[in-house]
Design a protein around this motif. Structure first.
Motif, PDB file in Angstrom:
ATOM      1  N   VAL A   1       0.849  -1.202   0.000  1.00 58.46           N
ATOM      2  CA  VAL A   1       0.000   0.000   0.000  1.00 58.46           C
ATOM      3  C   VAL A   1       0.885   1.253   0.000  1.00 58.46           C
ATOM      4  O   VAL A   1       0.619   2.216  -0.736  1.00 58.46           O
ATOM      5  N   ARG A   2       1.947   1.255   0.803  1.00 60.51           N
ATOM      6  CA  ARG A   2       2.857   2.407   0.802  1.00 60.51           C
ATOM      7  C   ARG A   2       3.514   2.582  -0.564  1.00 60.51           C
ATOM      8  O   ARG A   2       3.665   3.716  -1.058  1.00 60.51           O
ATOM      9  N   ASP A   3       3.933   1.474  -1.163  1.00 63.36           N
ATOM     10  CA  ASP A   3       4.580   1.547  -2.475  1.00 63.36           C
ATOM     11  C   ASP A   3       3.628   2.094  -3.534  1.00 63.36           C
ATOM     12  O   ASP A   3       4.024   2.879  -4.405  1.00 63.36           O
ATOM     13  N   VAL A   4       2.363   1.676  -3.458  1.00 66.31           N
ATOM     14  CA  VAL A   4       1.374   2.178  -4.419  1.00 66.31           C
ATOM     15  C   VAL A   4       1.195   3.682  -4.250  1.00 66.31           C
ATOM     16  O   VAL A   4       1.164   4.439  -5.232  1.00 66.31           O
ATOM     17  N   ALA A   5       1.081   4.136  -2.996  1.00 67.92           N
ATOM     18  CA  ALA A   5       0.924   5.579  -2.745  1.00 67.92           C
ATOM     19  C   ALA A   5       2.135   6.345  -3.264  1.00 67.92           C
ATOM     20  O   ALA A   5       1.992   7.407  -3.893  1.00 67.92           O
ATOM     21  N   GLY A   6       3.336   5.834  -3.022  1.00 67.38           N
ATOM     22  CA  GLY A   6       4.534   6.509  -3.512  1.00 67.38           C
ATOM     23  C   GLY A   6       4.596   6.556  -5.029  1.00 67.38           C
ATOM     24  O   GLY A   6       4.954   7.596  -5.612  1.00 67.38           O
ATOM     25  N   ALA A   7       4.245   5.453  -5.682  1.00 66.33           N
ATOM     26  CA  ALA A   7       4.271   5.421  -7.148  1.00 66.33           C
ATOM     27  C   ALA A   7       3.231   6.368  -7.736  1.00 66.33           C
ATOM     28  O   ALA A   7       3.490   7.043  -8.739  1.00 66.33           O
TER      29      ALA A   7
ATOM     30  N   ASN B   1      -1.956   7.273   6.161  1.00 72.50           N
ATOM     31  CA  ASN B   1      -2.203   7.284   7.603  1.00 72.50           C
ATOM     32  C   ASN B   1      -1.849   5.897   8.132  1.00 72.50           C
ATOM     33  O   ASN B   1      -2.580   4.926   7.921  1.00 72.50           O
ATOM     34  N   GLU B   2      -0.719   5.789   8.823  1.00 70.87           N
ATOM     35  CA  GLU B   2      -0.220   4.485   9.259  1.00 70.87           C
ATOM     36  C   GLU B   2      -1.164   3.795  10.236  1.00 70.87           C
ATOM     37  O   GLU B   2      -1.275   2.562  10.234  1.00 70.87           O
ATOM     38  N   GLY B   3      -1.842   4.564  11.068  1.00 72.50           N
ATOM     39  CA  GLY B   3      -2.775   3.954  12.013  1.00 72.50           C
ATOM     40  C   GLY B   3      -3.939   3.277  11.314  1.00 72.50           C
ATOM     41  O   GLY B   3      -4.310   2.138  11.624  1.00 72.50           O
ATOM     42  N   VAL B   4      -4.536   3.979  10.335  1.00 69.15           N
ATOM     43  CA  VAL B   4      -5.651   3.404   9.572  1.00 69.15           C
ATOM     44  C   VAL B   4      -5.180   2.201   8.762  1.00 69.15           C
ATOM     45  O   VAL B   4      -5.875   1.177   8.684  1.00 69.15           O
ATOM     46  N   LEU B   5      -3.990   2.304   8.167  1.00 71.64           N
ATOM     47  CA  LEU B   5      -3.458   1.193   7.376  1.00 71.64           C
ATOM     48  C   LEU B   5      -3.225  -0.042   8.238  1.00 71.64           C
ATOM     49  O   LEU B   5      -3.585  -1.159   7.860  1.00 71.64           O
ATOM     50  N   ALA B   6      -2.615   0.142   9.417  1.00 69.61           N
ATOM     51  CA  ALA B   6      -2.358  -0.992  10.306  1.00 69.61           C
ATOM     52  C   ALA B   6      -3.657  -1.676  10.716  1.00 69.61           C
ATOM     53  O   ALA B   6      -3.737  -2.917  10.768  1.00 69.61           O
ATOM     54  N   GLN B   7      -4.693  -0.894  10.993  1.00 71.80           N
ATOM     55  CA  GLN B   7      -5.983  -1.471  11.373  1.00 71.80           C
ATOM     56  C   GLN B   7      -6.595  -2.244  10.214  1.00 71.80           C
ATOM     57  O   GLN B   7      -7.169  -3.325  10.401  1.00 71.80           O
ATOM     58  N   ALA B   8      -6.479  -1.697   9.008  1.00 76.65           N
ATOM     59  CA  ALA B   8      -7.075  -2.356   7.836  1.00 76.65           C
ATOM     60  C   ALA B   8      -6.414  -3.692   7.544  1.00 76.65           C
ATOM     61  O   ALA B   8      -7.097  -4.691   7.288  1.00 76.65           O
ATOM     62  N   VAL B   9      -5.077  -3.738   7.545  1.00 73.00           N
ATOM     63  CA  VAL B   9      -4.398  -4.991   7.210  1.00 73.00           C
ATOM     64  C   VAL B   9      -4.573  -6.031   8.314  1.00 73.00           C
ATOM     65  O   VAL B   9      -4.477  -7.242   8.059  1.00 73.00           O
ATOM     66  N   THR B  10      -4.847  -5.587   9.533  1.00 72.59           N
ATOM     67  CA  THR B  10      -5.077  -6.531  10.634  1.00 72.59           C
ATOM     68  C   THR B  10      -6.493  -7.081  10.613  1.00 72.59           C
ATOM     69  O   THR B  10      -6.710  -8.290  10.759  1.00 72.59           O
TER      70      THR B  10
ATOM     71  N   GLU C   1      -5.932  -7.123   0.044  1.00 74.66           N
ATOM     72  CA  GLU C   1      -5.421  -7.855  -1.118  1.00 74.66           C
ATOM     73  C   GLU C   1      -6.321  -7.642  -2.332  1.00 74.66           C
ATOM     74  O   GLU C   1      -5.845  -7.456  -3.459  1.00 74.66           O
ATOM     75  N   ALA C   2      -7.645  -7.648  -2.107  1.00 79.34           N
ATOM     76  CA  ALA C   2      -8.583  -7.459  -3.216  1.00 79.34           C
ATOM     77  C   ALA C   2      -8.451  -6.076  -3.840  1.00 79.34           C
ATOM     78  O   ALA C   2      -8.527  -5.916  -5.065  1.00 79.34           O
ATOM     79  N   ILE C   3      -8.239  -5.047  -3.011  1.00 78.14           N
ATOM     80  CA  ILE C   3      -8.090  -3.680  -3.528  1.00 78.14           C
ATOM     81  C   ILE C   3      -6.835  -3.568  -4.381  1.00 78.14           C
ATOM     82  O   ILE C   3      -6.856  -3.001  -5.484  1.00 78.14           O
ATOM     83  N   ILE C   4      -5.727  -4.116  -3.892  1.00 69.88           N
ATOM     84  CA  ILE C   4      -4.489  -4.076  -4.678  1.00 69.88           C
ATOM     85  C   ILE C   4      -4.665  -4.875  -5.962  1.00 69.88           C
ATOM     86  O   ILE C   4      -4.213  -4.461  -7.043  1.00 69.88           O
TER      87      ILE C   4
END
Length: 475
Positions: A286-292, A362-371, A378-381
């Motif tokens: 997700v971070r890599d996608v945002a950076g790209a 937002n690292e907090g939201v991302l951590a909650q989502a992947v957990t 995975e489906a979104i990516i």
């Protein structure tokens, strides 16, 4: 010498240079406008190509990452020498204990070795009956299965062991029977080998009739001419304390979406199998996608900058397709990419658009989502990497790439706007060349006439001058 170069021969004027100057004076402003238009078209084609190349690179990288399985649940087996594990896409598996008690085996019968496999054996018939054959050596009982019997005719054209082998294989292939005959040769001689399919119910008896020599290839309680090297057996395993039997060592109906391959029997050894996603890998993707996406947005903005406040405008400042793609990239975070409950967009994973139009995580939201919702992440990516198909235009990123490609190459065999403009410039250049050629020819004719008239005048002038000089001398 050309006509233009011969101009001025009578008048003494440099008419050729004058013609060229007049033609160039008419050509130059039009040529300059066409050159400027051509330069703008080339700059736009180059800019669109640069933008599309960067977008295609992201699409390819995403597709490769998804195809590599790095986002999918990772199968883990505590003892991979006992069994292996394969998963259907998206399937996860909580830890489950499995004990492999025995493997499925196929019945194997062998004949007595002979020195000459081509020696005639005899004629008659072999009747092969499928079912459960009790015992480990000679048959000790038989329970017929639902498979039909297989009748094999051994005629005069079936000579020796090779003839029997071919007769059995031909009959089995025709009937679709689970049986295969082979020849095996070792220092003791050549044997006929009959091999069935795995599973206790796939054992078989062989009844021989006809010449007495065919009894050597029978396998019944009363006439065990063939030796049983391996008895047919089911696979047996214990899952969560429950003993389970299967006819094959490849098991796909025990755990949903899970395929087990039994490799060896290990009674008393409990093997734990499980499959889960790596939250660290999902977060990094997700971070890599945002950076790209930020890099793509920066490229697009550089190409479409207006030049207000200093600096030259971008090559695609007037290109509507490029502007739409930049806007689409900036708004991609709020676009629903998957259906169903749970996160369905990049914004739900913590990727949002700032006031400046760039993306932040937002690292907090991302951590909650992947957990809490790893499958949704995975489906979104996967949706971002989805390729175009017969009935699908592909992911939003691939659609944007196609828009940039269509802007340059056109669509459905029709030229795009840039192609049409380039063709119009080429046509106007050709028309300009033709018009200037006509203008030059017209000027040459005019200056030829002028040159002729001036030459005639000078001839008359010289004659008059000579006559006047004569008159003066006579006086």
């Amino acid at each position: 010498m050309t006509i233009v170069r011969s101009l001025g021969a009578g008048s003494g004027l440099d008419s050729a240079a004058l013609v060229q100057a007049l033609v160039q004076a008419q050509r130059e402003p039009i040529q300059k406008l066409l050159d400027q238009r051509a330069a703008r078209v080339e700059a736009r084609i180059s800019g669109l190509g640069q933008f599309r190349a960067a977008l295609d690179a992201l699409n390819n990288a995403l597709g490769q990452r998804v195809a590599s399985g790095s986002l999918a649940p990772l199968p883990r087996v505590s003892d991979p020498t006992v069994l292996s594990l394969r998963l259907d896409p998206g399937v996860t598996l909580a830890p489950r204990p499995i004990e492999v008690l025995s493997l499925a085996r196929a019945q194997l019968l062998t004949s007595t070795p002979v020195a000459d496999p081509s020696a005639p054996v005899g004629e008659g018939q072999l009747l092969i009956r499928f079912g459960r054959v009790a015992g480990q050596g000679a048959p000790e009982g038989f329970e017929a299965a639902s498979l039909p019997d297989l009748l094999v005719a051994i005629g005069p054209d079936r000579v020796g062991l090779a003839g029997i082998r071919d007769a059995i294989n031909d009959a089995a292939a025709l009937a679709g029977a689970p049986l295969r005959a082979e020849l095996a040769t070792d220092p003791a001689g050549t044997r006929l080998v009959l091999r069935g399919e795995a599973g206790a119910a796939n054992g078989f008896l062989v009844e021989a009739s006809g010449d007495a020599a065919l009894q050597a290839f029978a396998f019944t309680e009363s006439s065990p001419g063939l030796a049983r090297a391996v008895a047919a057996a089911d696979a047996e395993l214990r899952l969560d304390g429950l003993t389970i039997r299967r006819t094959s060592n490849e098991i796909a109906d025990l755990l949903p979406g899970v395929r087990l391959s039994l490799l060896r029997a290990a009674p008393g050894t409990v093997v734990t199998v499980q499959a889960d996603r790596s939250t660290a890998e999902l977060s990094q993707v997700v971070r890599d996608v945002a950076g790209a996406l930020n890099e793509l947005i920066a490229i697009g903005r550089e190409l479409t900058r207006t030049g207000v406040g200093g600096g030259a405008p971008g090559a695609l400042v007037a290109d509507s397709t490029a502007r739409r793609v930049v806007q689409g990239l900036s708004s991609l975070t709020t676009r629903a990419l998957v259906a169903g409950a749970g996160p369905n967009s990049l914004a739900a994973l913590g990727v949002t658009t700032t006031r400046e139009g760039t993306l932040t995580v937002n690292e907090g939201v991302l951590a909650q989502a992947v957990t809490d919702h790893p499958a949704a992440v995975e489906a979104i990516i996967g949706a971002l990497a989805a390729p175009a198909g017969l009935f699908s235009a592909g992911s939003p990123l691939r659609q944007m790439g196609q828009q940039l490609r269509d802007a340059v190459q056109g669509r459905l065999g029709q030229p795009g706007a840039l192609q049409r403009e380039a063709q119009d410039i080429a046509r106007q250049r050709q028309q300009l060349d033709q018009r200037m050629a006509r203008t030059e020819a017209s000027l040459v004719r005019q200056f030829q006439l002028l040159d002729t008239r001036v030459g005639e005048s000078r001839t008359i002038e010289a004659a008059l001058k000579l006559q006047i000089d004569l008159w003066r001398r006579e006086r």
